[in-house]
Design an enzyme around this catalytic site. Structure first.
Site, PDB file in Angstrom:
ATOM      1  N   TRP A 184       0.799  -1.238  -0.114  1.00 39.55           N
ATOM      2  CA  TRP A 184      -0.029  -0.027  -0.122  1.00 39.55           C
ATOM      3  C   TRP A 184       0.866   1.187  -0.236  1.00 39.55           C
ATOM      4  CZ3 TRP A 184      -4.265  -1.313  -2.046  1.00 39.55           C
ATOM      5  CH2 TRP A 184      -5.095  -2.360  -1.617  1.00 39.55           C
TER       6      TRP A 184
ATOM      7  N   ASP B  96      -1.394   7.013   5.878  1.00 39.85           N
ATOM      8  CA  ASP B  96      -2.639   6.275   5.476  1.00 39.85           C
ATOM      9  C   ASP B  96      -2.934   5.405   6.753  1.00 39.85           C
ATOM     10  OD1 ASP B  96      -4.108   4.194   4.617  1.00 39.85           O
ATOM     11  OD2 ASP B  96      -2.777   3.672   3.122  1.00 39.85           O
TER      12      ASP B  96
ATOM     13  N   LYS C 288     -11.959  -1.007   7.017  1.00 37.18           N
ATOM     14  CA  LYS C 288     -11.373  -1.926   8.014  1.00 37.18           C
ATOM     15  C   LYS C 288     -12.114  -1.692   9.570  1.00 37.18           C
ATOM     16  CE  LYS C 288      -8.652  -2.983   4.286  1.00 37.18           C
ATOM     17  NZ  LYS C 288      -7.933  -1.745   3.775  1.00 37.18           N
TER      18      LYS C 288
HETATM   19  C1  LIG Z   1      -7.137  -1.579   2.258  1.00 34.19           C
HETATM   20  C2  LIG Z   1      -6.100  -0.580   2.309  1.00 34.19           C
HETATM   21  C3  LIG Z   1      -5.650   0.306   1.372  1.00 34.19           C
HETATM   22  C4  LIG Z   1      -6.862   0.445  -0.007  1.00 34.19           C
HETATM   23  O1  LIG Z   1      -8.050   0.814   0.253  1.00 34.19           O
HETATM   24  P1  LIG Z   1      -9.256   0.889  -0.785  1.00 34.19           P
HETATM   25  O2  LIG Z   1     -10.229   1.696  -0.084  1.00 34.19           O
HETATM   26  O3  LIG Z   1      -9.441  -0.325  -1.131  1.00 34.19           O
HETATM   27  O4  LIG Z   1      -8.498   1.809  -1.977  1.00 34.19           O
HETATM   28  C5  LIG Z   1      -4.860   1.214   1.278  1.00 34.19           C
HETATM   29  N1  LIG Z   1      -3.907   1.291   2.550  1.00 34.19           N
HETATM   30  C6  LIG Z   1      -4.342   0.551   3.318  1.00 34.19           C
HETATM   31  C7  LIG Z   1      -3.274   0.381   4.674  1.00 34.19           C
HETATM   32  C8  LIG Z   1      -5.067  -0.649   3.449  1.00 34.19           C
HETATM   33  O5  LIG Z   1      -5.222  -1.423   4.621  1.00 34.19           O
END
Ligand SMILES: *Cc1c(COP(=O)(O)O)cnc(C)c1O
Length: 360
Positions: free
Chosen positions: A99, A166, A190
């Protein structure tokens, strides 16, 4: 049979959030019309938006000078939106997983990107330490929880430049000192809701500083206009996803807020990691000091590799869902987000103990 949901995302949500959403889809706010069929300009909806923002502010103690936005496109859309709004010449990225790597890739469209450190050499099984953050960069980007590899930066770091995080997979899992960050973003699916809504928390005085022109939807200022109280209403917001987030945050509030979540999460993580360390048939894959409280990755111990499929089948028969590890790590991953209960983790631990007794 009771199912125990360890999916990595989308994943388990609080039962009460699901139940109240079902009711709202039938009849929103006693209007006789369902949530999916109302205008987002009705007062009832504006109240949900305002309350959702208010709960974010309360739960994370977000100061006034930060905007809180609920947007579409997922965290992946923020990879480039963040850079478009914040990167003038150069940005620094900590590469702790795919990511993080993807985020850096998108930033390159807007300027120079320096990867200050990477743990790719060991399948991202640790968080790099002892790196230098370049003070001439516009910002330093981190991924606080590495969903795939089960590593986590579990504290709010001091950073000499704007810190951007993030927090897709550990937001609301612990108290966060928002003031240490210039911007925090993530997909809701999540820890705070379903797929379809993305949260962005940004210090407003940092916006409008880049030299490039921005498309209306890409410009954060479109979504947090000064003159307007309600954010995220420039276009149709992801109404149903935001509603589930509203109900999820209500549950967080009723269960002790982020401090309550932190206590729950520490207890669950300790229970599972203790079993992994005790059980001779399994080993954890992440460096101990960097172990995530959200995603617990483990594989069969040396000598027991051929038992992997057998354990998967054994666990499935006992109601474990979503424990297959990501293909890049292999083995197993149990995602134990906020809404996962201690009894779910206990069921997995029981399963591991029983398997050991039968197979050792
Ligand atoms: C799941 C995830 C993403 C991607 O998220 P989307 O909403 O599917 O684009 C990005 N960063 C992290 C840390 C994630 O766990």
């Amino acid at each position: 049979m009771k199912m125990h949901n360890f999916n990595a995302g989308p994943c388990c949500l609080p039962k009460q959030a699901i139940e109240s959403t079902i009711e709202a889809i039938r009849n929103f706010d006693n209007t006789g019309i369902g949530l999916l069929e109302i205008s987002h300009r009705t007062p009832g909806w504006e109240r949900i938006m305002a309350e959702t923002e208010q709960m974010w502010r309360e739960l994370l103690n977000i100061p006034e000078e930060y905007a809180v936005m609920f947007l579409g496109g997922g965290a992946s859309t923020q990879f480039f939106t963040v850079a478009a709004n914040m990167l003038n010449k150069k940005a620094a990225y900590l590469q702790t997983g795919v990511w993080a790597k993807k985020a850096a890739k998108e930033a390159k469209f807007y300027g120079e990107v320096e990867i200050v450190a990477s743990s790719e050499d060991k399948t991202y099984s640790y968080i790099p330490k002892n790196y230098t953050i370049p003070t001439d960069a516009d910002y330093f980007h981190i991924t606080t929880n590495n969903t795939i590899y089960g590593t986590e930066i579990k504290y709010d770091m001091d950073c000499p430049i704007n810190l951007i995080a993030d927090m897709s997979s550990d937001i609301m899992s612990r108290p966060v000192d928002v003031k240490k960050y210039a911007l925090i973003y993530g997909g809701a699916q999540k820890n705070v809701g379903p797929a379809g809504v993305t949260f962005v928390i940004v210090r407003k005085d940092l916006l409008g500083k880049v030299e490039r022109p921005l498309q209306t939807m890409v410009d954060y200022r479109t979504h947090c206009p000064e003159e307007q109280k309600n954010h995220s209403m420039f276009n149709t917001p992801p109404v149903s996803a935001i509603f589930v987030m509203h109900e999820t945050l209500k549950w967080v509030k009723e269960n002790g807020g982020v401090e309550g979540m932190y206590k729950r999460n520490c207890a669950k993580a300790e229970l599972l990691y203790n079993e992994i360390d005790r059980n001779s048939m399994f080993v954890g894959t992440a460096a101990k000091e960097d172990r995530s409280r959200m995603n617990v990755c483990f594989v069969m111990a040396p000598g027991y590799e051929d038992k992997q499929d057998a354990f998967m089948a054994f666990a499935k028969e006992r109601g474990m869902v979503g424990i297959k590890g990501h293909r890049s790590v292999g083995g197993f991953r149990a995602s134990i987000y906020n809404a996962c209960e201690l009894e779910d983790v206990q069921a997995l631990v029981d399963c591991m103990q029983e398997f050991e007794k039968l197979n050792k």
